[in-house]
Design a protein around this motif. Structure first.
Motif, PDB file in Angstrom:
ATOM      1  N   MET A 114      30.920   9.851  54.183  1.00 43.97           N
ATOM      2  CA  MET A 114      30.989   8.703  55.144  1.00 43.97           C
ATOM      3  C   MET A 114      30.124   7.606  54.612  1.00 43.97           C
ATOM      4  N   GLN A 115      29.103   7.773  53.874  1.00 46.60           N
ATOM      5  CA  GLN A 115      28.205   6.679  53.462  1.00 46.60           C
ATOM      6  C   GLN A 115      28.967   6.149  52.112  1.00 46.60           C
ATOM      7  N   HIS A 117      32.283   6.118  51.826  1.00 49.14           N
ATOM      8  CA  HIS A 117      33.509   5.410  52.212  1.00 49.14           C
ATOM      9  C   HIS A 117      32.951   3.976  52.649  1.00 49.14           C
ATOM     10  N   GLN A 118      31.739   4.147  53.510  1.00 47.07           N
ATOM     11  CA  GLN A 118      31.444   2.690  53.908  1.00 47.07           C
ATOM     12  C   GLN A 118      30.959   1.805  52.862  1.00 47.07           C
ATOM     13  N   HIS A 119      30.295   2.340  51.581  1.00 46.30           N
ATOM     14  CA  HIS A 119      30.030   1.481  50.456  1.00 46.30           C
ATOM     15  C   HIS A 119      31.236   0.864  49.950  1.00 46.30           C
ATOM     16  N   ALA A 121      34.254   0.633  51.317  1.00 47.02           N
ATOM     17  CA  ALA A 121      34.851  -0.514  51.923  1.00 47.02           C
ATOM     18  C   ALA A 121      34.132  -1.923  51.934  1.00 47.02           C
ATOM     19  N   GLN A 122      32.776  -1.765  51.835  1.00 45.83           N
ATOM     20  CA  GLN A 122      31.865  -3.153  52.047  1.00 45.83           C
ATOM     21  C   GLN A 122      32.220  -3.838  50.448  1.00 45.83           C
ATOM     22  N   SER A 125      35.101  -5.736  50.477  1.00 46.52           N
ATOM     23  CA  SER A 125      35.415  -7.071  51.700  1.00 46.52           C
ATOM     24  C   SER A 125      34.839  -8.299  51.164  1.00 46.52           C
TER      25      SER A 125
END
Length: 125
Positions: A114-115, A117-119, A121-122, A125
């Motif tokens: 999850m971490q 994936h968030q990294h 995704a960020q 952006s």
């Protein structure tokens, strides 16, 4: 219980380990022999988390179950594992509380994914 695909441990009303299945051995790095009879919280929970984990287990001893409680478990080798715990009162034939059964899930790999994936995704952006 011993061969279940989830960490399952138990403690008596004094807080001493009286159940420790194979998956708990695998996740924690502590054998059943090393764990049995030892104070669960004082022996296997890091000092920073003892009060909170003890409160969850005491709540179960008081007869109220706790579901989906997350806490870090540090293994015999010092590695941090993230555990999702359900704690339930264990009752005797007459309904009296005789201890607590904890059924856990090692969510360490899920947390890492999850971490990541968030990294990712960020960074897009």
């Amino acid at each position: 219980i011993n061969t279940a695909n989830a960490p399952i441990f138990g403690m008596d009303t004094a807080g001493n380990v009286n159940e420790w299945n194979q998956k708990t051995e695998d996740v924690s790095g502590f054998s059943r022999e090393e764990a049995f009879g030892k104070p669960l919280v004082a022996t296997f929970i890091s000092e920073a988390w003892r009060e909170q984990v003890n409160a969850v287990l005491q709540t179960a001893l008081d007869g109220t179950d706790t579901a989906n409680y997350e806490f870090p478990l540090f293994t015999a080798s010092g590695r941090r594992r993230e555990i999702l715990l359900n704690a339930t009162a264990r009752r005797g034939a007459n309904g009296e509380v005789t201890g607590v059964i904890g059924v856990g899930q090692d969510i360490t790999d899920l947390r890492c994914a999850m971490q990541e994936h968030q990294h990712t995704a960020q960074s897009w952006s």
